[in-house]
Design a protein around this motif. Structure first.
Motif, short mmCIF file in Angstrom:
data_model
loop_
_atom_site.label_atom_id
_atom_site.label_comp_id
_atom_site.label_asym_id
_atom_site.label_seq_id
_atom_site.Cartn_x
_atom_site.Cartn_y
_atom_site.Cartn_z
N PRO A 153 53.70 54.71 40.24
CA PRO A 153 52.81 54.76 38.91
C PRO A 153 51.52 54.05 38.89
O PRO A 153 51.47 53.06 39.68
N TRP A 154 50.62 54.36 38.16
CA TRP A 154 49.19 54.04 37.98
C TRP A 154 48.94 53.31 36.74
O TRP A 154 49.59 53.97 35.69
N THR A 155 48.50 52.27 36.50
CA THR A 155 47.95 51.78 35.18
C THR A 155 46.46 51.59 35.07
O THR A 155 46.01 50.84 36.05
N ILE A 156 45.70 52.25 34.19
CA ILE A 156 44.46 52.08 34.06
C ILE A 156 44.25 51.05 33.00
O ILE A 156 44.77 51.25 31.87
N ARG A 157 43.93 49.79 33.06
CA ARG A 157 43.83 48.49 32.03
C ARG A 157 42.25 48.73 31.60
O ARG A 157 41.35 48.51 32.23
N LEU A 158 42.19 49.07 30.45
CA LEU A 158 40.87 48.96 29.81
C LEU A 158 40.02 47.52 29.70
O LEU A 158 40.88 46.83 29.76
N ALA A 159 38.82 47.59 30.20
CA ALA A 159 38.13 46.45 30.22
C ALA A 159 37.63 46.02 28.70
O ALA A 159 37.16 46.95 27.92
N THR A 160 38.06 44.71 28.47
CA THR A 160 37.56 44.10 27.16
C THR A 160 36.13 44.29 26.93
O THR A 160 35.72 44.78 25.75
N ALA A 161 35.13 44.15 27.85
CA ALA A 161 33.96 44.35 27.44
C ALA A 161 33.61 45.85 27.32
O ALA A 161 32.38 45.94 26.50
N LEU A 162 34.30 46.87 27.66
CA LEU A 162 33.81 48.16 27.42
C LEU A 162 34.69 48.70 26.17
O LEU A 162 33.97 49.77 25.78
N GLY A 163 35.54 48.03 25.83
CA GLY A 163 36.08 48.73 24.30
C GLY A 163 36.82 49.77 24.61
O GLY A 163 37.27 50.23 26.07
N PRO A 164 37.17 50.55 23.76
CA PRO A 164 38.10 51.87 23.72
C PRO A 164 37.44 52.86 24.42
O PRO A 164 36.21 52.95 24.56
#
Length: 136
Positions: free
Chosen positions: A49-60
């Protein structure tokens, strides 16, 4: 009319360096480049499985047009609003301005272990519809 394009996400990190090219195309970059009617698919490195963790600086992730995101399934891919993996959902996953989805009444997401969940979109509101599901 322009022909629909298929964008292939092949980079797991959340970034937007302005280019969605083979070997360096994140989900955020594919969404930024996609036009109405386009499809976004996944060919991520290594095994799920993969997880794409959103970057705080880039937002939703911003979905501003009608696109199809054809994922490998909830058992294989997760999008996480927990960039530091501390168990807190720090970020909303998606921001979807209603103008971009005016012809849609419902957006459907599937979150394991539950069945798909429908999120009704108000047709007359001018505020963004933000979704805040959290990982279990």
């Amino acid at each position: 009319a322009r022909a629909a394009t298929t964008w292939t996400v092949d980079f797991l990190a959340d970034e937007n360096d302005g280019a969605c090219v083979p070997g360096d195309c994140s989900l955020r970059e594919a969404l930024a480049g996609a036009g109405a009617g386009d499809t976004i698919q996944f060919a991520l490195p290594e095994s799920p499985p993969w997880t794409i963790r959103l970057a705080t600086a880039l937002g939703p992730l911003s979905v501003t047009t009608s696109v199809t995101i054809a994922g490998p399934g909830a058992a294989s891919l997760r999008i996480s609003g927990d960039p530091d993996n501390d168990g807190d959902g720090d970020l909303r996953l998606f921001e979807i301005p209603l103008a971009g989805v005016a012809d849609r009444s419902v957006i459907q997401f599937a979150f394991e272990p539950n069945e798909p969940q429908d999120f009704p979109l108000p047709r007359t509101s001018s505020v963004p519809a933000d979704f805040s599901p959290r990982e279990s």
